[in-house]
Design a protein around this motif. Structure first.
Motif, short mmCIF file in Angstrom:
data_model
loop_
_atom_site.label_atom_id
_atom_site.label_comp_id
_atom_site.label_asym_id
_atom_site.label_seq_id
_atom_site.Cartn_x
_atom_site.Cartn_y
_atom_site.Cartn_z
N SER A 192 3.27 25.41 37.16
CA SER A 192 3.50 26.84 36.95
C SER A 192 2.41 27.66 37.63
N THR A 208 5.95 37.19 43.85
CA THR A 208 6.46 36.34 42.78
C THR A 208 7.89 35.91 43.07
N ALA A 230 8.87 32.10 44.11
CA ALA A 230 9.72 31.42 43.13
C ALA A 230 10.91 30.77 43.83
N ALA A 273 10.86 26.50 44.03
CA ALA A 273 11.73 25.91 43.01
C ALA A 273 12.07 24.45 43.32
N ASN A 280 9.88 21.93 41.75
CA ASN A 280 9.74 22.01 40.30
C ASN A 280 8.52 22.86 39.91
N ARG A 324 7.45 26.70 38.93
CA ARG A 324 7.90 28.03 38.52
C ARG A 324 6.81 29.06 38.86
N ASN A 338 5.78 33.08 38.20
CA ASN A 338 6.02 34.32 37.47
C ASN A 338 4.78 35.21 37.54
N GLU A 393 10.55 26.88 30.45
CA GLU A 393 10.95 25.98 31.54
C GLU A 393 12.12 26.51 32.36
N TYR A 394 12.83 27.53 31.85
CA TYR A 394 13.96 28.10 32.60
C TYR A 394 13.67 29.53 33.04
N ILE A 395 12.40 29.87 33.14
CA ILE A 395 11.99 31.20 33.58
C ILE A 395 11.19 31.08 34.88
N THR A 396 11.68 31.71 35.93
CA THR A 396 10.93 31.78 37.19
C THR A 396 11.34 33.03 37.95
N GLU A 400 10.09 35.97 37.55
CA GLU A 400 10.11 37.13 36.66
C GLU A 400 8.73 37.75 36.50
#
Length: 259
Positions: free
Chosen positions: A146, A177, A181, A185, A188, A190, A192, A242-245, A247
């Motif tokens: 991350s 960002t 992102a 991706a 793997n 992310r 933000n 884990e499902y936020i990128t 943003e």
């Protein structure tokens, strides 16, 4: 005891993880370093001044936290290289928080000299890009991770007291960002960013001194604490996100945040 009550339930959330946090010897950066270390991460902090690094390490190590640190001016390539090398010695990077920033002379954008403009952009935007790029091999080595950039509510609405040049650099981070992102991706990773509002730090002192008007745009009618921002950053770095990128999370007590 209070710290244990707050964190014991998730003390191993970052167990075995390596977190690199720039601009992390005071304010939001220090609070973020503390939070990651409290939750099990091996933390590497840095700052432009050795004394600041020493003082922060003494504070955190005395709290029993696993933290190391070094001098790093993120706008200088050789010092970024030293930071990357330090992380490599520990096995790589799982989490990168680019918190270091510069705003040497707040004021109207028309008064910003070329040298000041370059310093702001080099530290806030250019260094963020290159530090993330240079960290990529070490994060990939760990199987992903991350990256979190530090923007500001001023990226949406510039304030004369803070300086619009600073805001321009931080608005650029919102697009950085998104761009990173999309490209990271596949590894793997992310990416933000966070955009704090009026947080009680030395950096925001110029706004905190405006006692009559400082809360008029804040729905919660108060300033925030560095720990409030640290909590969001650690959330974004955790499996809970884990499902936020791609943003940007605004942490500003309800201030307007629309471009």
């Amino acid at each position: 005891m209070n710290l244990c009550v707050r964190h014991c339930s998730q003390i191993t959330r970052f167990n075995g993880k390596i977190a690199v946090i720039t601009g992390s010897t005071q304010g939001i950066g220090l609070a973020t370093a503390r939070r990651f270390a409290q939750e099990g991460a091996k933390v590497i902090i840095c700052s432009r001044k050795q004394q600041n690094v020493d003082d922060a390490l003494k504070t955190l190590n005395n709290e029993g936290l696993d933290v190391t640190g070094l001098v790093c001016h993120v706008a200088k390539e050789d010092e970024r290289r030293n930071l990357i090398y330090e992380a490599e010695k520990f096995g790589g990077i799982d989490i990168l928080v680019q918190n270091a920033g510069a705003n040497p002379k707040p004021g109207p954008i028309i008064d910003c000299s070329e040298s000041m403009w370059n310093k702001i952009m080099d530290t806030n935007l250019k260094a963020s890009f290159f530090l993330a790029k240079e960290s990529l091999p070490l994060i990939r080595k760990r199987g992903g991770g991350s990256i979190i950039f530090m923007s500001t509510i001023g990226a949406y609405v510039p304030r004369k007291k803070v300086g619009a040049a600073y805001s321009v650099s931080k608005t650029g981070l919102l697009m950085l960002t998104k761009a990173m992102a999309g490209e990271f991706a596949e590894y793997n990773i992310r990416v933000n960013s966070v955009a704090p509002g009026l947080i009680e730090t030395n950096f925001a002192q110029i706004l905190l001194e405006d006692s009559e008007k400082k809360y008029e745009e804040i729905l919660l009618n108060r300033s925030g604490k560095p720990e409030s921002v640290a909590g969001v950053i650690t959330f974004l770095a955790s499996q809970d996100a884990e499902y936020i990128t791609g943003e940007n999370i605004v942490i500003a007590g309800g201030m307007t945040s629309r471009l």
